[in-house]
Design an enzyme around this catalytic site. Structure first.
Site, short mmCIF file in Angstrom:
data_model
loop_
_atom_site.label_atom_id
_atom_site.label_comp_id
_atom_site.label_asym_id
_atom_site.label_seq_id
_atom_site.Cartn_x
_atom_site.Cartn_y
_atom_site.Cartn_z
N THR A 95 48.16 34.51 44.13
CA THR A 95 48.06 33.75 42.87
C THR A 95 47.83 34.74 41.73
O THR A 95 46.76 34.79 41.14
CB THR A 95 46.89 32.74 42.92
OG1 THR A 95 45.70 33.42 43.35
CG2 THR A 95 47.18 31.59 43.86
N GLU A 161 38.04 32.02 49.93
CA GLU A 161 37.82 33.23 50.73
C GLU A 161 37.05 34.26 49.90
O GLU A 161 37.38 34.48 48.74
CB GLU A 161 39.18 33.81 51.14
CG GLU A 161 39.11 35.09 51.91
CD GLU A 161 38.27 34.97 53.18
OE1 GLU A 161 38.55 34.09 53.99
OE2 GLU A 161 37.32 35.77 53.33
N PHE A 162 36.06 34.88 50.52
CA PHE A 162 35.22 35.84 49.79
C PHE A 162 35.34 37.27 50.34
O PHE A 162 34.55 38.13 49.97
CB PHE A 162 33.76 35.39 49.84
CG PHE A 162 33.55 33.99 49.33
CD1 PHE A 162 33.46 33.76 47.96
CD2 PHE A 162 33.49 32.92 50.19
CE1 PHE A 162 33.31 32.47 47.47
CE2 PHE A 162 33.33 31.62 49.71
CZ PHE A 162 33.23 31.39 48.35
N ARG A 164 36.05 41.10 51.10
CA ARG A 164 36.24 42.27 50.24
C ARG A 164 37.16 43.25 50.94
O ARG A 164 36.94 43.56 52.11
CB ARG A 164 34.89 42.97 49.98
CG ARG A 164 33.85 42.11 49.32
CD ARG A 164 32.46 42.68 49.56
NE ARG A 164 32.14 42.72 50.98
CZ ARG A 164 31.12 43.38 51.52
NH1 ARG A 164 30.32 44.10 50.76
NH2 ARG A 164 30.89 43.35 52.81
N LYS A 217 34.67 29.79 44.14
CA LYS A 217 35.28 31.12 44.18
C LYS A 217 35.34 31.77 42.79
O LYS A 217 34.95 32.93 42.61
CB LYS A 217 36.68 31.01 44.79
CG LYS A 217 37.47 32.30 44.80
CD LYS A 217 36.83 33.36 45.67
CE LYS A 217 37.53 34.70 45.48
NZ LYS A 217 36.89 35.77 46.23
N ASN A 221 33.24 35.11 41.46
CA ASN A 221 33.88 36.29 40.89
C ASN A 221 33.47 36.50 39.43
O ASN A 221 33.32 37.64 38.98
CB ASN A 221 35.39 36.20 41.03
CG ASN A 221 35.84 36.72 42.39
OD1 ASN A 221 35.01 37.12 43.20
ND2 ASN A 221 37.13 36.69 42.65
N PHE A 262 26.13 45.60 42.50
CA PHE A 262 27.05 45.31 41.39
C PHE A 262 26.43 45.68 40.04
O PHE A 262 26.84 45.18 39.00
CB PHE A 262 27.53 43.85 41.40
CG PHE A 262 28.75 43.68 42.26
CD1 PHE A 262 28.67 43.89 43.62
CD2 PHE A 262 29.98 43.37 41.72
CE1 PHE A 262 29.79 43.79 44.44
CE2 PHE A 262 31.11 43.25 42.51
CZ PHE A 262 31.01 43.46 43.87
N CYS A 273 41.89 40.73 42.27
CA CYS A 273 41.08 39.51 42.19
C CYS A 273 40.29 39.38 40.89
O CYS A 273 40.63 38.56 40.03
CB CYS A 273 40.15 39.40 43.39
SG CYS A 273 41.05 39.07 44.92
N LYS A 276 42.13 39.11 37.22
CA LYS A 276 42.99 37.93 37.01
C LYS A 276 42.21 36.64 37.22
O LYS A 276 42.50 35.63 36.60
CB LYS A 276 44.25 38.00 37.86
CG LYS A 276 44.08 38.08 39.37
CD LYS A 276 44.33 36.77 40.08
CE LYS A 276 44.27 36.92 41.58
NZ LYS A 276 43.96 35.70 42.31
P1 NAD Z 1 49.04 39.53 48.68
O1 NAD Z 1 49.98 39.64 47.56
O2 NAD Z 1 48.59 40.76 49.42
O3 NAD Z 1 49.62 38.55 49.80
C1 NAD Z 1 50.35 37.39 49.53
C2 NAD Z 1 51.43 37.25 50.61
O4 NAD Z 1 52.04 35.97 50.50
C3 NAD Z 1 52.54 38.27 50.47
O5 NAD Z 1 52.71 38.93 51.71
C4 NAD Z 1 53.76 37.44 50.10
O6 NAD Z 1 54.98 37.98 50.59
C5 NAD Z 1 53.42 36.13 50.78
N1 NAD Z 1 54.13 34.96 50.22
C6 NAD Z 1 54.47 34.72 48.93
N2 NAD Z 1 55.10 33.54 48.84
C7 NAD Z 1 55.14 33.03 50.08
C8 NAD Z 1 55.66 31.81 50.63
N3 NAD Z 1 56.23 30.90 49.86
N4 NAD Z 1 55.52 31.61 51.95
C9 NAD Z 1 54.94 32.53 52.74
N5 NAD Z 1 54.43 33.68 52.28
C10 NAD Z 1 54.53 33.93 50.97
O7 NAD Z 1 47.77 38.75 48.12
P2 NAD Z 1 46.26 38.73 48.68
O8 NAD Z 1 45.49 39.85 48.12
O9 NAD Z 1 46.31 38.56 50.16
O10 NAD Z 1 45.72 37.41 47.99
C11 NAD Z 1 46.12 36.13 48.40
C12 NAD Z 1 45.19 35.11 47.75
O11 NAD Z 1 43.87 35.30 48.24
C13 NAD Z 1 45.09 35.22 46.23
O12 NAD Z 1 44.90 33.94 45.70
C14 NAD Z 1 43.83 36.04 46.03
O13 NAD Z 1 43.23 35.81 44.78
C15 NAD Z 1 42.97 35.51 47.17
N6 NAD Z 1 41.94 36.43 47.65
C16 NAD Z 1 42.26 37.72 47.89
C17 NAD Z 1 41.27 38.59 48.35
C18 NAD Z 1 41.56 40.05 48.58
O14 NAD Z 1 40.61 40.80 48.76
N7 NAD Z 1 42.81 40.49 48.56
C19 NAD Z 1 39.96 38.11 48.57
C20 NAD Z 1 39.71 36.77 48.34
C21 NAD Z 1 40.70 35.93 47.88
#
Ligand code: NAD
Length: 446
Positions: A95, A161-162, A164, A217, A221, A262, A273, A276
């Site tokens: 997102t 999801e939290f 890190r 969430k 953040n 922090f 995260c 945005k």
């Molecule tokens: P990311 O970009 O690493 O992963 C997203 C994945 O989704 C990509 O592999 C992409 O190819 C896939 N994707 C996109 N459209 C799709 C579809 N229609 N069907 C199937 N797969 C699809 O992102 P992320 O860091 O894993 O974050 C994902 C979400 O989790 C976000 O909302 C983020 O804010 C939240 N989040 C992330 C973290 C973190 O530490 N990265 C922690 C907590 C929450």
């Protein structure tokens, strides 16, 4: 507590296998569930199925191999297969911030929910884990029930999801808490079954409505970002007054009500995260007519952005006021240590600013070099700190990887052109570096 049942554990799908989804899928399989990862990127599916984690996360590669060997985990691009397989579907797609707006871009969430819903023919739970603007779960409920052949037999829940990055495995297997946003006892029971091994470890579970779950969430953040920007605002005041923000932070941290986590001053936060999420929250609050309540988040963002500019200023000051032709070694590219994630990375923001101001910047990072090179081919990249620093006019520490903290100032002093260092993360001991003849500068310190 909902009553436990003797029913077979639910079969899980994890849709979107990036940093969050791949970790979740692998860990759930290791905990004993049958898991199908669903991803639109075929190359990611291939890599995961062949036992390669497509990003850097300590401990995860070993668990992927273990999960694949158990026969409980595989990855696909097929939503039809996912719908057939799964009882509980976790939405873990990205997102990001929209181009040209502070709002979250929900196109991936909408596409994944739509594509899955088309194939849902039986009672199922779809669980959002992505970080979304409040109101998204209610909207998706309507969307999914309208599209799914099973109609209102499909329920939505939200489970923010939290985790890190860098600690993602432990945070998934042993989270601080689980938050279940649900609209029925059945949905709660499904989630309790899907997290049974985690709950069995005495993990607190907060059961709430969809709206509150979404808000938890972004509220978390926002709080963390505020704490970081708070101490960095104090660093700005220290810079104007001659105070020392590290002493200030240490003294504040002894107060239990404040706490030291922090509260470390420096270059500030980045990544996929916090930046945005606080922008999307402020934007969403304005849409809802409560913008004033979180207007401070814009200030939090502003303080954070100023740290990046100020770090570049310090390098320029140390270089004598002009960066043209100055050789700078930038230690770090990832947004934080133990990750290869360069989304909104403060380190690369500073490095590209220095480059724009005329410096020859060589970046070193233990994990993020390939990602950085792809996004910023204009920068030069080194393989290790000492060789990259050869002949350097200024060294700037931008990501506090442990191996950078451990650099011997004498050894690095022997290779650089000038012993000048900006410690953007307050990660080095100024006494030691100054004793080795270095000019040492850090934000918020005299
Ligand atoms: P990311 O970009 O690493 O992963 C997203 C994945 O989704 C990509 O592999 C992409 O190819 C896939 N994707 C996109 N459209 C799709 C579809 N229609 N069907 C199937 N797969 C699809 O992102 P992320 O860091 O894993 O974050 C994902 C979400 O989790 C976000 O909302 C983020 O804010 C939240 N989040 C992330 C973290 C973190 O530490 N990265 C922690 C907590 C929450």
């Amino acid at each position: 507590m909902a009553a436990t049942t003797d029913a077979a554990p639910p079969r899980l799908t994890v849709i979107g296998t990036g940093y969050l989804g791949a970790t979740h899928a692998i860990c759930m399989a290791v905990l004993g569930f049958d898991v199908l990862g669903v991803e639109i990127d075929q190359s990611k599916v291939d890599r995961l199925n062949s036992g390669t984690v497509p990003f850097f996360e300590p401990g995860l590669p070993e668990l992927l191999v273990k999960a694949l060997d158990s026969g409980r985990l595989r990855f696909t691009t097929s939503f039809a297969e996912a719908a057939e397989f799964g009882d509980v579907h976790f939405l873990c797609v990205g997102t990001p911030q929209q181009q040209g707006s502070e709002a979250a871009d929900l196109r991936y969430v909408d596409a994944a929910a739509t594509e899955l819903a088309r194939h849902l023919h039986r009672r199922t739970l779809v669980v959002g884990k992505s970080t979304v603007p409040v109101g998204t779960a209610a909207r998706l409920t309507e969307l999914v029930q309208r599209i799914a052949p099973a109609g209102d037999q499909v329920e939505l829940a939200w489970n923010p999801e939290f985790l890190r990055e860098g600690y993602a495995v432990d945070d998934t297997l042993r989270p601080d808490r689980l938050v279940f946003g649900v609209t029925s006892a059945w949905a709660e029971a499904q989630l309790r079954a899907a997290f049974a091994p985690v709950i069995a470890r005495d993990t607190p579970v907060v059961v709430t409505d969809l709206t509150t779950a979404e808000l938890v969430k972004v509220a978390a953040n926002s709080f963390l970002a505020t704490k970081i920007s708070y101490i960095n605002a104090m660093a700005e005041v220290c810079e104007a007054t001659g105070g020392d923000v590290t002493g200030l932070a240490e003294a504040l941290a002894y107060d239990d009500r404040i706490g030291g986590r922090f509260l470390r001053p420096g270059l500030g936060f980045g990544g996929g995260c916090l930046p945005k999420d606080i922008r999307a929250f402020a934007h969403r609050a304005e849409e809802l007519g409560v913008g004033q309540a979180v207007a401070f988040l814009r200030e939090v963002d502003g303080i954070n952005q100023r740290r990046r500019a100020r770090t570049a200023d310090l390098v320029r000051e140390l270089a004598g006021g002009d960066l043209t032709g100055v050789r700078v070694t930038a230690l770090g590219a990832a947004f934080k240590p133990n990750s290869d994630d360069i989304r909104d990375a403060p380190a690369l923001d500073v490095a590209t600013t220095l480059h724009r101001l005329g410096a020859h910047v060589t970046v070193v990072d233990p994990a993020a070099t390939d990602n950085a090179r792809r996004s910023f081919p204009e920068l030069a990249y080194g393989t290790d700190a000492l060789s990259a620093a050869a002949g350097s006019d200024v060294v700037v520490l931008l990501t506090e990887w442990n191996e950078f903290r451990l650099i011997d100032p004498e050894a690095m002093g022997a290779v650089v052109g000038r012993r000048r260092i900006v410690d953007g993360r307050h990660a080095l001991d100024p006494v030691k570096w100054r004793a080795a003849g270095w000019e040492y500068r850090a934000l918020g310190r005299p």
